[in-house]
Write a protein that holds these residues in place. Structure first.
Motif, PDB file in Angstrom:
ATOM      1  N   ARG A 151       0.827  -1.207   0.000  1.00 38.68           N
ATOM      2  CA  ARG A 151       0.000   0.000   0.000  1.00 38.68           C
ATOM      3  C   ARG A 151       0.867   1.265   0.000  1.00 38.68           C
ATOM      4  O   ARG A 151       0.580   2.221  -0.713  1.00 38.68           O
ATOM      5  CB  ARG A 151      -0.964   0.006   1.181  1.00 38.68           C
ATOM      6  CG  ARG A 151      -2.166  -0.911   0.984  1.00 38.68           C
ATOM      7  CD  ARG A 151      -3.248  -0.663   2.032  1.00 38.68           C
ATOM      8  NE  ARG A 151      -2.761  -0.743   3.407  1.00 38.68           N
ATOM      9  CZ  ARG A 151      -2.646  -1.877   4.111  1.00 38.68           C
ATOM     10  NH1 ARG A 151      -3.006  -3.030   3.585  1.00 38.68           N
ATOM     11  NH2 ARG A 151      -2.208  -1.841   5.354  1.00 38.68           N
ATOM     12  N   PHE A 152       1.922   1.251   0.818  1.00 33.87           N
ATOM     13  CA  PHE A 152       2.845   2.389   0.830  1.00 33.87           C
ATOM     14  C   PHE A 152       3.444   2.605  -0.559  1.00 33.87           C
ATOM     15  O   PHE A 152       3.496   3.717  -1.067  1.00 33.87           O
ATOM     16  CB  PHE A 152       3.982   2.178   1.839  1.00 33.87           C
ATOM     17  CG  PHE A 152       3.590   2.301   3.282  1.00 33.87           C
ATOM     18  CD1 PHE A 152       2.643   3.222   3.706  1.00 33.87           C
ATOM     19  CD2 PHE A 152       4.204   1.492   4.228  1.00 33.87           C
ATOM     20  CE1 PHE A 152       2.302   3.342   5.051  1.00 33.87           C
ATOM     21  CE2 PHE A 152       3.874   1.602   5.573  1.00 33.87           C
ATOM     22  CZ  PHE A 152       2.925   2.521   5.980  1.00 33.87           C
ATOM     23  N   ARG A 153       3.901   1.527  -1.155  1.00 33.41           N
ATOM     24  CA  ARG A 153       4.529   1.627  -2.474  1.00 33.41           C
ATOM     25  C   ARG A 153       3.544   2.101  -3.543  1.00 33.41           C
ATOM     26  O   ARG A 153       3.917   2.863  -4.426  1.00 33.41           O
ATOM     27  CB  ARG A 153       5.167   0.295  -2.858  1.00 33.41           C
ATOM     28  CG  ARG A 153       6.416   0.019  -2.031  1.00 33.41           C
ATOM     29  CD  ARG A 153       7.054  -1.280  -2.382  1.00 33.41           C
ATOM     30  NE  ARG A 153       8.335  -1.412  -1.678  1.00 33.41           N
ATOM     31  CZ  ARG A 153       9.016  -2.532  -1.598  1.00 33.41           C
ATOM     32  NH1 ARG A 153       8.556  -3.632  -2.176  1.00 33.41           N
ATOM     33  NH2 ARG A 153      10.149  -2.564  -0.947  1.00 33.41           N
ATOM     34  N   GLN A 154       2.312   1.663  -3.446  1.00 35.30           N
ATOM     35  CA  GLN A 154       1.305   2.119  -4.401  1.00 35.30           C
ATOM     36  C   GLN A 154       1.057   3.617  -4.247  1.00 35.30           C
ATOM     37  O   GLN A 154       0.930   4.344  -5.231  1.00 35.30           O
ATOM     38  CB  GLN A 154      -0.006   1.348  -4.230  1.00 35.30           C
ATOM     39  CG  GLN A 154      -1.075   1.721  -5.240  1.00 35.30           C
ATOM     40  CD  GLN A 154      -0.643   1.454  -6.672  1.00 35.30           C
ATOM     41  OE1 GLN A 154      -0.195   0.364  -6.988  1.00 35.30           O
ATOM     42  NE2 GLN A 154      -0.766   2.454  -7.531  1.00 35.30           N
ATOM     43  N   SER A 155       1.026   4.086  -3.014  1.00 35.58           N
ATOM     44  CA  SER A 155       0.866   5.520  -2.779  1.00 35.58           C
ATOM     45  C   SER A 155       2.049   6.296  -3.345  1.00 35.58           C
ATOM     46  O   SER A 155       1.869   7.349  -3.982  1.00 35.58           O
ATOM     47  CB  SER A 155       0.728   5.814  -1.285  1.00 35.58           C
ATOM     48  OG  SER A 155      -0.492   5.321  -0.801  1.00 35.58           O
ATOM     49  N   ILE A 156       3.249   5.804  -3.138  1.00 35.55           N
ATOM     50  CA  ILE A 156       4.442   6.448  -3.694  1.00 35.55           C
ATOM     51  C   ILE A 156       4.361   6.474  -5.214  1.00 35.55           C
ATOM     52  O   ILE A 156       4.649   7.498  -5.845  1.00 35.55           O
ATOM     53  CB  ILE A 156       5.726   5.740  -3.211  1.00 35.55           C
ATOM     54  CG1 ILE A 156       5.931   5.996  -1.713  1.00 35.55           C
ATOM     55  CG2 ILE A 156       6.945   6.191  -4.022  1.00 35.55           C
ATOM     56  CD1 ILE A 156       6.991   5.131  -1.068  1.00 35.55           C
ATOM     57  N   ASP A 157       3.967   5.370  -5.816  1.00 32.44           N
ATOM     58  CA  ASP A 157       3.834   5.317  -7.277  1.00 32.44           C
ATOM     59  C   ASP A 157       2.816   6.341  -7.776  1.00 32.44           C
ATOM     60  O   ASP A 157       3.030   7.006  -8.792  1.00 32.44           O
ATOM     61  CB  ASP A 157       3.422   3.916  -7.737  1.00 32.44           C
ATOM     62  CG  ASP A 157       4.527   2.884  -7.538  1.00 32.44           C
ATOM     63  OD1 ASP A 157       5.674   3.268  -7.229  1.00 32.44           O
ATOM     64  OD2 ASP A 157       4.216   1.687  -7.689  1.00 32.44           O
ATOM     65  N   ASN A 158       1.707   6.479  -7.076  1.00 31.57           N
ATOM     66  CA  ASN A 158       0.686   7.459  -7.464  1.00 31.57           C
ATOM     67  C   ASN A 158       1.217   8.886  -7.352  1.00 31.57           C
ATOM     68  O   ASN A 158       0.970   9.721  -8.228  1.00 31.57           O
ATOM     69  CB  ASN A 158      -0.568   7.310  -6.597  1.00 31.57           C
ATOM     70  CG  ASN A 158      -1.330   6.046  -6.893  1.00 31.57           C
ATOM     71  OD1 ASN A 158      -1.155   5.402  -7.934  1.00 31.57           O
ATOM     72  ND2 ASN A 158      -2.187   5.651  -5.965  1.00 31.57           N
ATOM     73  N   ILE A 159       1.927   9.159  -6.288  1.00 35.72           N
ATOM     74  CA  ILE A 159       2.504  10.492  -6.093  1.00 35.72           C
ATOM     75  C   ILE A 159       3.533  10.776  -7.180  1.00 35.72           C
ATOM     76  O   ILE A 159       3.562  11.874  -7.756  1.00 35.72           O
ATOM     77  CB  ILE A 159       3.112  10.624  -4.680  1.00 35.72           C
ATOM     78  CG1 ILE A 159       1.998  10.571  -3.626  1.00 35.72           C
ATOM     79  CG2 ILE A 159       3.950  11.905  -4.559  1.00 35.72           C
ATOM     80  CD1 ILE A 159       2.499  10.352  -2.209  1.00 35.72           C
ATOM     81  N   ASP A 160       4.381   9.798  -7.486  1.00 34.81           N
ATOM     82  CA  ASP A 160       5.381   9.982  -8.539  1.00 34.81           C
ATOM     83  C   ASP A 160       4.715  10.285  -9.880  1.00 34.81           C
ATOM     84  O   ASP A 160       5.159  11.160 -10.630  1.00 34.81           O
ATOM     85  CB  ASP A 160       6.272   8.749  -8.669  1.00 34.81           C
ATOM     86  CG  ASP A 160       7.244   8.594  -7.511  1.00 34.81           C
ATOM     87  OD1 ASP A 160       7.435   9.556  -6.737  1.00 34.81           O
ATOM     88  OD2 ASP A 160       7.822   7.493  -7.377  1.00 34.81           O
TER      89      ASP A 160
END
Length: 97
Positions: A8-17
């Motif tokens: 979930r953290f990584r998905q949020s980071i991907d979305n922000i990127d």
């Protein structure tokens, strides 16, 4: 070792990127228009007063957002330098992308 929380953290980071990339693309579209205008009007590619005001503004925003102002300045300086390079290229008759 991919647990659900980390995913979930990584998905949020991907979305922000992804959002950052699209925001930068929009910003560069506008700065390209500024560069064309400056070239057409014979204005200088760089505007040190505007640059310093933008850096001061971003540093203040960074402090408000609890982000390191030094980092934000480095980030904006990188973008400004790239924009100026594009503007100079336009004034030299190039078509910086």
């Amino acid at each position: 070792m991919h647990d659900a929380t980390l995913q979930r953290f990584r998905q949020s980071i991907d979305n922000i990127d992804a959002a950052l990339v699209f925001l930068l693309a929009e910003r560069f579209k506008v700065t390209q228009a500024v560069g064309r205008y400056k070239a057409d009007e014979g204005l200088p590619a760089a505007d040190p007063g505007r640059e310093e005001a933008q850096i001061a503004r971003l540093r203040s925003l960074a402090r408000d957002a609890d982000l390191d102002p030094e980092f934000s300045e480095k980030f904006l300086r990188f973008i400004i330098d790239e924009v100026i390079r594009h503007h100079q290229s336009m004034q030299d008759g190039g078509s910086a992308a």
